[in-house]
Design an enzyme around this catalytic site. Sequence first.
Site, PDB file in Angstrom:
ATOM      1  N   CYS A  97       0.831  -1.194   0.000  1.00 42.87           N
ATOM      2  CA  CYS A  97       0.000   0.000   0.000  1.00 42.87           C
ATOM      3  C   CYS A  97       0.878   1.262   0.000  1.00 42.87           C
ATOM      4  O   CYS A  97       1.482   1.584  -1.010  1.00 42.87           O
ATOM      5  CB  CYS A  97      -0.966  -0.041   1.182  1.00 42.87           C
ATOM      6  N   HIS A 192      -3.128  -5.492   1.441  1.00 40.51           N
ATOM      7  CA  HIS A 192      -2.561  -5.729   2.779  1.00 40.51           C
ATOM      8  C   HIS A 192      -2.600  -7.207   3.174  1.00 40.51           C
ATOM      9  O   HIS A 192      -3.459  -7.616   3.964  1.00 40.51           O
ATOM     10  CB  HIS A 192      -3.365  -4.941   3.813  1.00 40.51           C
ATOM     11  N   GLU A 194      -0.809  -8.656   5.233  1.00 36.23           N
ATOM     12  CA  GLU A 194      -0.437  -8.796   6.639  1.00 36.23           C
ATOM     13  C   GLU A 194      -1.640  -8.811   7.572  1.00 36.23           C
ATOM     14  O   GLU A 194      -1.512  -9.224   8.733  1.00 36.23           O
ATOM     15  CB  GLU A 194       0.531  -7.669   7.053  1.00 36.23           C
TER      16      GLU A 194
END
Length: 216
Positions: A97, A192, A194
């Site tokens: 991002c 994302h 994560e």
Amino acid sequence: MVTTLRSESIDAGGSAAAGPRVGVLALQGDFREHAHVLSRLGAHVSLVRRPEELAVVDGLVIPGGESTVMDKLSRAYGLAEPLKDAIAGGLPVYGTCAGLIMLADTILDAIAGQQTLGGLDVVVRRNAFGSQNQSFETDLDIPALGDEPVHAVFIRGPVVESVGPAATPLAVLSDGRVVAVEQGNLLGTSFHPEITGEYRFHEYFLDKVRDRTLIG
């Protein structure tokens, strides 16, 4: 006034001692989420806020967050030039991002004076998917990561408007917009992984780190 920042290491239960040394840029954004994933995958993880902390890692993750703030803080803490030198020197770096924006050679819709670290031969557009309440999720086919689709979450993410000859698209949306790219030791995603429990991009990145460590 610049606040003094404390060096930190992260251990989330992985076999950190035997793993590669990976830093997570911890100026702003969701750096702790990345650190947790990397540690779970066996990396020895540290939070990077100063040039001396960058100098001792074998790879670096630049997290999601606000690219304009990361840019200003990296310059304020004397990290911008060391980061550029490390990227030019072949340090494996993964940006998600805002991290993708930081790695892009060119930004569209940048604020006045905004700079990037560069390295990825791409043009990205900030906030290409609208405001935070327009965030969305989708599944992406990414052959480099195997046959199973990657579930991706987009939160005010950038999009890759164009890919230069040095870079390679890894993932596109159904409308053809590029949302993941690779160039040598550099990796960038608009989304994302994560925060979804999707570890394959981090594993792919750690393979780059290990390969460079063996060569070095």
